[in-house]
Design a protein around this motif. Structure first.
Motif, mmCIF file in Angstrom:
data_model
loop_
_atom_site.group_PDB
_atom_site.id
_atom_site.type_symbol
_atom_site.label_atom_id
_atom_site.label_comp_id
_atom_site.label_asym_id
_atom_site.label_seq_id
_atom_site.Cartn_x
_atom_site.Cartn_y
_atom_site.Cartn_z
ATOM 1 N N GLN A 122 10.970 -34.144 -26.814
ATOM 2 C CA GLN A 122 12.257 -33.470 -26.987
ATOM 3 C C GLN A 122 12.942 -33.286 -25.642
ATOM 4 O OE1 GLN A 122 13.522 -32.238 -30.291
ATOM 5 N NE2 GLN A 122 12.088 -33.947 -30.570
ATOM 6 N N SER A 123 14.264 -33.351 -25.650
ATOM 7 C CA SER A 123 15.042 -33.070 -24.439
ATOM 8 C C SER A 123 14.947 -31.594 -24.085
ATOM 9 C CB SER A 123 16.505 -33.454 -24.668
ATOM 10 O OG SER A 123 17.351 -32.840 -23.723
ATOM 11 N N VAL A 124 14.954 -31.305 -22.785
ATOM 12 C CA VAL A 124 14.992 -29.921 -22.328
ATOM 13 C C VAL A 124 16.222 -29.205 -22.887
ATOM 14 C CG1 VAL A 124 15.292 -28.479 -20.260
ATOM 15 C CG2 VAL A 124 13.666 -30.376 -20.244
ATOM 16 N N TYR B 241 16.303 -45.481 -24.794
ATOM 17 C CA TYR B 241 16.020 -45.072 -23.419
ATOM 18 C C TYR B 241 15.708 -43.581 -23.383
ATOM 19 C CZ TYR B 241 20.820 -43.170 -22.912
ATOM 20 O OH TYR B 241 21.979 -42.440 -23.046
ATOM 21 N N LEU B 242 14.854 -43.220 -22.407
ATOM 22 C CA LEU B 242 14.388 -41.841 -22.272
ATOM 23 C C LEU B 242 15.378 -41.012 -21.461
ATOM 24 C CD1 LEU B 242 12.016 -39.765 -22.630
ATOM 25 C CD2 LEU B 242 11.184 -40.566 -20.403
ATOM 26 N N HIS B 243 15.660 -39.812 -21.958
ATOM 27 C CA HIS B 243 16.446 -38.839 -21.182
ATOM 28 C C HIS B 243 15.844 -37.451 -21.451
ATOM 29 C CE1 HIS B 243 18.691 -37.342 -24.776
ATOM 30 N NE2 HIS B 243 18.542 -38.585 -25.179
ATOM 31 N N LEU B 244 15.051 -36.968 -20.523
ATOM 32 C CA LEU B 244 14.434 -35.652 -20.713
ATOM 33 C C LEU B 244 15.472 -34.535 -20.638
ATOM 34 C CD1 LEU B 244 11.072 -35.964 -18.756
ATOM 35 C CD2 LEU B 244 11.413 -35.942 -21.234
ATOM 36 N N PHE B 245 16.661 -34.873 -20.156
ATOM 37 C CA PHE B 245 17.747 -33.882 -20.107
ATOM 38 C C PHE B 245 18.878 -34.378 -20.997
ATOM 39 C CE2 PHE B 245 14.982 -33.075 -16.595
ATOM 40 C CZ PHE B 245 14.956 -31.691 -16.515
ATOM 41 N N ASP B 246 20.099 -34.384 -20.523
ATOM 42 C CA ASP B 246 21.222 -34.790 -21.355
ATOM 43 C C ASP B 246 21.188 -36.301 -21.614
ATOM 44 O OD1 ASP B 246 23.782 -33.873 -22.611
ATOM 45 O OD2 ASP B 246 24.635 -35.346 -21.230
ATOM 46 N N VAL B 247 21.839 -36.704 -22.678
ATOM 47 C CA VAL B 247 21.894 -38.132 -23.014
ATOM 48 C C VAL B 247 22.556 -38.930 -21.894
ATOM 49 C CG1 VAL B 247 24.110 -37.934 -24.223
ATOM 50 C CG2 VAL B 247 22.493 -39.735 -24.881
#
Length: 536
Positions: free
Chosen positions: A142-144, A159-165
């Protein structure tokens, strides 16, 4: 050869959030010329260095932490020439300059990611980021900021985005990524910066298998202190990166430093980031998050000092920053309540008077501890969180991605007040400010507090001067017997006592008060929620 200049071991460093510190051109957004003009006032306050949050070119989807160009200045904030002038002015005033570096992810508008979007799956351009195939998201991360940490492109790849898209994670196993950031370090070191605060320092390397993780991808606290770290945080490979970076900084004179923003528990794992060949400092977030309780504060102070001692590092204390509710409001809630991800007008409100009283006491306690300390802009004014910010003005991506369940961080990022009767309270020459300032800002303005005995600003200024005069940052801590409702310790020749209990507490016999966060009672005792510095 590493520099012998270890100024950072006991420094007090002041965080500047550029868009909210000082607006030089009246457009409502803080900028580098505005900061430069205000630097003499920070020298007067008594800090040793400034840390600037990002000012790089960015679409500003996450307040500049979505960087499109690591070697430039966003026109909103000025130019590279303005950055050079800021650095030079700071150095002329005896202030060091630390800049933010955001290596976990770039902006989706970065030339690398734009090239990746134009390229086919499996191309070299996509190898710089973390792309995967599949009909479903590659894992449950899940994103922060809320929602899935994976975004699907029209060609089917994720694609991975641990924060915003708009913040795709870089692939730090790629040699081109590593080489690029070594060059970025040198670019700013050559311009004279004294160090880097490294954003999400514990996030660069991901578990190679991208193992499922069902818990929320929490970064701002709440990490489990037992068991293995989550597969996206605190992986062993980050340490090799920072050893490479440290070697670059050691090529430069003057004690250039790396500061880790690493939400890592327990303290023993955090201490690994500040081993002699890695970073110089790491923010002490367990201390920031500790409740207003003598037993719990003592425990985190002891464990922090002990963990850092094993690697020869000093501890770096902090109470507020741009990611958390300001401590003048956070401490205005009943002791033991959990983290608040922002406060809105409909939320339970803090007790402003209690919060400020405790915040002043907490600051004196922190500044008396051996090690380095960070201050967040406006805390020297006693600024509370802006808890009545209208929701329509909120810009933190957490507000939208959480479905408006999380108020976000805008309340601690409102432009600060300098002059009570000036437009935008002296933030800039016009009334405009990118987030609206509350009317109560006038009573906190700097010009209402300078040379006013007992004001929060004067408390900070006197404390910083006394901290330097008595060598507290370079000192050592020895606990004194103070009963269950207080904390008392000696730092070399100074006695520090904080009373958390309902009844006044007496100072040791013969103690001469040097500084107190609030007046003592008529019998010379320390009242509730008060910290005293005294000489024996």
């Amino acid at each position: 050869m590493p520099s012998t200049d270890v100024w950072w071991r006991d420094a007090v460093i002041y965080q500047i959030y550029p868009r909210s510190f000082a607006d030089g051109d009246g457009d409502g957004m803080g900028d580098l010329p505005g900061i430069t003009a205000r630097l003499p006032q920070l020298r007067e306050l008594g800090v040793d260095a400034v840390w600037l949050s990002p000012f790089y070119p960015s679409p500003q989807h996450d307040a500049g932490y979505d960087v499109a160009d690591y070697r430039g200045v966003d026109p909103r904030f000025g130019s590279l020439g303005d950055a050079d002038k800021l650095i030079g002015t700071a150095h002329d005033l005896g202030l060091k300059v630390i800049v933010d570096l955001v290596p976990n992810h770039t902006s989706s508008e970065h030339v690398w990611f734009q090239a990746a979007l134009r390229s086919a799956p499996g191309s070299p351009e996509r190898e710089r980021y973390i792309f995967r195939d599949g009909d479903e998201p590659p894992n449950s991360w899940q994103s922060v900021f809320g929602g899935s940490a994976w975004e699907r492109l029209p060609d089917g790849q994720w694609y991975l985005h641990l924060f915003d898209v708009s913040q795709p994670d870089l692939n730090w196993d790629h040699p081109e990524v590593r080489a690029e950031f070594l060059d970025i370090l040198r670019f700013w070191l050559d311009r004279g910066v004294d160090g880097f605060r490294v954003d999400v320092a514990h996030g660069l390397i991901k578990d190679a298998e991208l193992t499922d993780w069902t818990a929320p991808s929490v970064i701002l606290g709440g990490l489990d202190s037992v068991g293995p770290p989550p597969p996206m945080w605190d992986q062993e490979g980050v340490h090799e990166i920072y050893r490479q970076w440290r070697a670059v900084l050691d090529e430069y004179p003057g004690g250039r430093i790396l500061v880790a923003e690493a939400w890592v528990q327990p303290e023993e794992r955090l201490a690994r980031y500040v081993r002699p060949d890695e970073m110089h400092q790491a923010f002490n977030f367990p201390y920031l998050e500790a409740p207003w309780s003598p037993a719990e504060l003592r425990q985190v102070i002891d464990s922090s000092l002990a963990a850092n001692e094993t690697v020869g590092a000093t501890t770096t204390w902090v109470l507020s920053n741009h990611d958390v509710v300001r401590h003048a409001s956070r401490l205005g809630y009943p002791v033991g309540q959990g983290r608040r991800p922002g406060i809105g007008v409909e939320d339970p409100q803090p007790d402003a008077g209690l919060g400020l009283r405790r915040a002043r006491a907490a600051t004196l306690l922190m500044l008396a501890l051996p090690g380095s300390a960070y201050l967040y802009q406006g805390e020297e004014l006693g600024l509370p969180e802006h808890t009545t910010l209208p929701d329509e003005y909120r810009q933190d991506p957490a507000w939208e991605r959480s479905g408006h369940a999380e108020r976000g961080r805008d309340g601690c990022r409102v432009p600060i007040p300098w002059e009570a009767d000036a437009p935008s309270y002296g933030f800039g020459p016009a009334d405009a400010s990118w987030l609206p300032q509350p009317a109560i800002w006038a009573e906190y303005a700097l010009d209402r507090q300078v040379d006013v005995p007992g004001s929060t600003y004067e408390l900070y200024r006197v404390a910083l001067r006394a901290r330097r005069e008595h060598g507290l940052g370079a000192g050592s801590l020895a606990w004194l017997d103070s009963g269950p409702d207080a904390l008392a310790f000696r730092n070399d020749g100074l006695v520090v006592l904080t009373n958390f209990g309902a009844e006044p507490v007496s100072l040791p016999d013969g103690a001469r008060v040097l500084l107190s966060s609030e007046p003592l009672d008529a019998d010379g005792r320390v009242p509730t929620d008060v910290t005293v510095w005294a000489l024996l």
